[in-house]
Design an enzyme around this catalytic site. Sequence first.
Site, PDB file in Angstrom:
ATOM      1  N   SER A 228       0.826  -1.205   0.000  1.00 32.40           N
ATOM      2  CA  SER A 228       0.000   0.000   0.000  1.00 32.40           C
ATOM      3  C   SER A 228       0.860   1.256   0.000  1.00 32.40           C
ATOM      4  O   SER A 228       2.017   1.238   0.422  1.00 32.40           O
ATOM      5  CB  SER A 228      -0.928   0.011   1.214  1.00 32.40           C
ATOM      6  OG  SER A 228      -0.199   0.426   2.354  1.00 32.40           O
ATOM      7  N   LYS A 229       0.254   2.313  -0.499  1.00 35.92           N
ATOM      8  CA  LYS A 229       0.946   3.604  -0.527  1.00 35.92           C
ATOM      9  C   LYS A 229       1.332   4.010   0.885  1.00 35.92           C
ATOM     10  O   LYS A 229       2.385   4.564   1.118  1.00 35.92           O
ATOM     11  CB  LYS A 229       0.015   4.675  -1.092  1.00 35.92           C
ATOM     12  CG  LYS A 229      -0.182   4.525  -2.577  1.00 35.92           C
ATOM     13  CD  LYS A 229      -1.182   5.539  -3.096  1.00 35.92           C
ATOM     14  CE  LYS A 229      -1.707   5.005  -4.411  1.00 35.92           C
ATOM     15  NZ  LYS A 229      -2.917   5.605  -4.883  1.00 35.92           N
ATOM     16  N   ARG A 230       0.428   3.732   1.804  1.00 33.82           N
ATOM     17  CA  ARG A 230       0.676   4.113   3.200  1.00 33.82           C
ATOM     18  C   ARG A 230       1.988   3.518   3.702  1.00 33.82           C
ATOM     19  O   ARG A 230       2.702   4.126   4.468  1.00 33.82           O
ATOM     20  CB  ARG A 230      -0.484   3.633   4.079  1.00 33.82           C
ATOM     21  CG  ARG A 230      -1.109   4.710   4.913  1.00 33.82           C
ATOM     22  CD  ARG A 230      -2.367   4.217   5.611  1.00 33.82           C
ATOM     23  NE  ARG A 230      -3.369   3.758   4.666  1.00 33.82           N
ATOM     24  CZ  ARG A 230      -3.904   2.538   4.659  1.00 33.82           C
ATOM     25  NH1 ARG A 230      -3.526   1.638   5.528  1.00 33.82           N
ATOM     26  NH2 ARG A 230      -4.817   2.197   3.763  1.00 33.82           N
TER      27      ARG A 230
ATOM     28  N   GLY B 202       4.540   2.886   1.919  1.00 37.38           N
ATOM     29  CA  GLY B 202       5.691   3.290   1.108  1.00 37.38           C
ATOM     30  C   GLY B 202       5.789   2.685  -0.281  1.00 37.38           C
ATOM     31  O   GLY B 202       6.850   2.777  -0.905  1.00 37.38           O
TER      32      GLY B 202
END
Length: 476
Positions: free
Chosen positions: A247-249, A251
Site C-alpha cells: 500500500s501507498k501508506r 511506502g
Amino acid sequence: MSKPVRTRFAPSPTGFLHVGNVRAALFPWLIAKQANGQLILRIEDTDQAREVEGAIEIMKETLSWIGISWDEGPDIGGPVGPYTQSERKESYLAWAQKLIDKGRAYADPYTPEELEALRDKAKAEKKPFLFRDYRPDNPPTWDGTQPLRFKSEPKAYQWHDEVMGDLSAGPEAVDDFIIIKSDGFPTYNFAHVVDDYEMSITHVTRGLEYISSQPKYLNLYEALEIPVPILVHMPHVMGTDGKKKLSKRDGAKSLLQYRDEGFLPEAMLNFLASLGWNDGTEQEIFTREELFEKFRLDRIQKAGARFDEQRLLWMNGHWIRQLTLDDLYARSKTFWQAEANNYDDDYKKQVLALIQERLKFFAEIPELTSFFFKDLPVNMELIDGNKQLKKLSHEELKALLEQAKATIEQSDFSASDLTDRLNQLLETTGQKPGILFSLIRIASTQAPFSPTLADTLSVLGRETTLRRIEATLASL
Ligand code: GLU
C-alpha cells in the site's frame, strides 16, 4: 456463439498507481488480449472527496508506459460510454428507480449519529450489526437528499469464483447498503454492478478485498434482474514483509518512479505478471507475446504474492542484457552524468558495453561509470584498506606499479594485447591477480570496482591510464 470477452480496469482517481494497482490492470488486459476481446478503462470517481487532481493523467501515463492499452475509455470513447462514473448519474438513477418501483430500495431516514448509536447498541449486545434489523417501518419518500438504500432479501449463496473456487456464505452476509449517497453520487457497490452490465463486461476482475461483499452484490444482481458476470478475485500483492497488502501508506512507490530510475517496461510487465500467476512450469521470463499466449485464468494463484524488489532487479538486469547495445544506449540516454556529454556516442557505447552484464537499472550508470568520464582524486584508502594490498608496503607497491606502467606503456591498448601483457606481468612479477590487478585497477580508476581490467584500460585509453597511474605513483 459465446459473447466476446470484455474486461475492465476501473481505478478510482485517488493518486498514482503502484505495483499492486497495475497488476490489477494487467490481468484483465491479458484475459481480454488472449481472447481477442476488449479491455475497458473506467474511471470510478464517485467519491469526490478522495479525488486527486491529475491522477487520471498519471494513471494513463503509467499504463501506457508498460504497454497496457485499452479499447474503450474516457479518452477514446466507445459504444457504451461515458466511461467516467460521474458522467453516468442518469443511468444509476434509472436503475435506482427500478429498485424503488419494485419496493427494493428506500430512503434512509437516519442521521449518521443515529446510525452510529445503533451500531454501538449492537456492539454492546455483542450482536453483529445488520442494517436490515433497523429498517424503518414507514420510510419517507426519497427526494434525493437522503441516502437511498437497497432493500436486501437475505439468503444463503453458493457461487463460483474463477480464482478462489466454489464459495458460500450464509444470509448474515447479505444486508441493506447505500446505493445512492445524499450527495447524489452512487456508491461503488451499486455503480459497478450497473456499469459492468451496461458495458457488457464478461469478467469482473478485482482485488480480494471485495470478495466478502460478493453475497451483497449477488443479491443486488437478482433484484436488478441482470446476470452475474464471471467473477475473478485476484490475490493480493503483499508488501516486502509478506504480511500486509502492498500500500501507498507503507511506502509503495509509483510505477513511474521505477521508470524514472531506469527500469525497462518489458521487465516490469514480466515482473507484474509473475505476481500471482505462473504458467505451471519453472519459466520466469516472459515476453509480452508469450504472456498473451500463455496466460490462463486458472493459473492465477489464490495465495498473496510477495513484492520482492530484489527479484525485480534481477529481472530488469536480465532484460537489460537482452538489449542490443544500440537499443540499450538509446534507452539510457537521460541517465548519464553531466561529464559524459563531453564524450562522443561511440565512447559512451563502449563504456556501456562493459557494464551491460551487471547493470540492474539505468540510475546506476553514473555510479558505475564516473571514472570513465573524469579523473577521481587519488584515494589512498582504496589501497590501504584493501585486504590484499595492505600486506605490501608503499615502497613495494610503488615498485610493482612502476613495473606495471612500463609494461602497459608498450601496449597498443587493444583489449587483447592488454590482456596478454597483464598476464605476462603476473608471471614476471610472481604476484597474485588479487594484488597486481587490484593495484592497477585502483590506480587507473580510483574506484572500488570496475569491469574487467584489460577492457577498462582499453576504453580509458593510453593517455588517461598512464596519467592516472602516474598520479598514484606520486602519492605512494
Ligand atoms: N474502483 C475500485 C478500486 O479502485 C475498482 C474495483 C473493481 O475493479 O471493481 O478498487
